[in-house]
Design an enzyme around this catalytic site. Structure first.
Site, PDB file in Angstrom:
ATOM      1  CE  LYS A 180       5.820 -20.573  -4.879  1.00 14.36           C
ATOM      2  NZ  LYS A 180       6.911 -21.514  -3.935  1.00 14.36           N
ATOM      3  CG  ASP A 186       8.890 -17.757  -0.389  1.00 15.00           C
ATOM      4  OD1 ASP A 186       8.206 -16.998   0.532  1.00 15.00           O
ATOM      5  OD2 ASP A 186       9.828 -17.618  -0.913  1.00 15.00           O
TER       6      ASP A 186
END
Length: 212
Positions: free
Chosen positions: A120, A138
């Site tokens: 991420k 997210d």
């Protein structure tokens, strides 16, 4: 959600916010990397308050190494997991200087080889700093993608891959920012603000909220 509806969703989101950007504050690619590393399980606001204490004077790999683990730990103690994050950031500074001449690399493999940098974080840096079509998923983007039907998936990776397939190419570079802002301020977790949502009529969510 059908492709035509997805395209219309992003057309409207772009119309409302033509130049979306992260809410993290930074002045260089290195500072962006550090801010994203610190943002895990922390709000952007708390990260910005913390980095304001040291970015102006120590906002380079050399500057943070001069602070050391103890100095950085003290500066970021207001955010979650600060001890682990401080160690990872300092080690990352060492590796950037040893392997990359102090520069942040623009390849996923190199980014993910840094301590505290997962998929991420790498995606945020690749997309935001280097304008590559990477999709950082997210909790907000995961929720919005599934709730609206834009890119359903049971895992973060499944949603990421679905977004890369389904978001029209012309919107792909900024899709991450539009979706995260939409999830943060409109399509919120407990009671989504459907009456104020610009894409409510396109959304697949069956339990839309109504005006009280």
């Amino acid at each position: 959600m059908k492709r035509a509806a997805i395209e219309e969703c992003f057309r409207r989101l772009r119309e409302a916010n033509p130049a979306p950007r992260t809410e993290l504050e930074y002045g260089s690619v290195f500072q962006l990397l550090v801010a994203v590393m610190l943002s895990a399980q922390a709000t952007d606001r708390s990260v910005n308050l913390a980095t304001a204490r040291f970015f102006p004077e120590h906002g380079t790999p050399e500057g943070l190494l001069a602070m050391g683990v103890e100095g950085l730990t003290e500066a970021i103690r207001t955010i979650g997991l600060y001890k682990t994050k401080a160690r990872n950031v300092i080690r990352t500074c060492e590796l950037l200087l040893e392997r990359h001449g102090g520069q942040v690399p623009d390849r996923r493999e190199d980014l993910e080889a840094l301590p505290g940098v997962g998929r991420k974080t790498a995606n945020v840096v690749l997309n935001t700093a280097f304008r590559q079509p990477a999709m950082a998923v997210d909790t907000h983007i995961f929720r919005v993608s599934n709730r609206t039907g834009i890119a359903p998936g049971k895992t973060v990776l499944a949603v990421e891959q679905a977004l890369l397939r389904r978001v029209p190419k012309e919107y792909l570079l900024d899709a991450h920012h539009w979706l995260i802002l939409h999830g943060r301020y409109v399509c919120v977790a407990r009671k989504p603000k459907c009456p104020q949502c610009p894409i409510a009529d396109l959304c697949d969510y069956p339990d839309k909220t109504r005006l009280d």
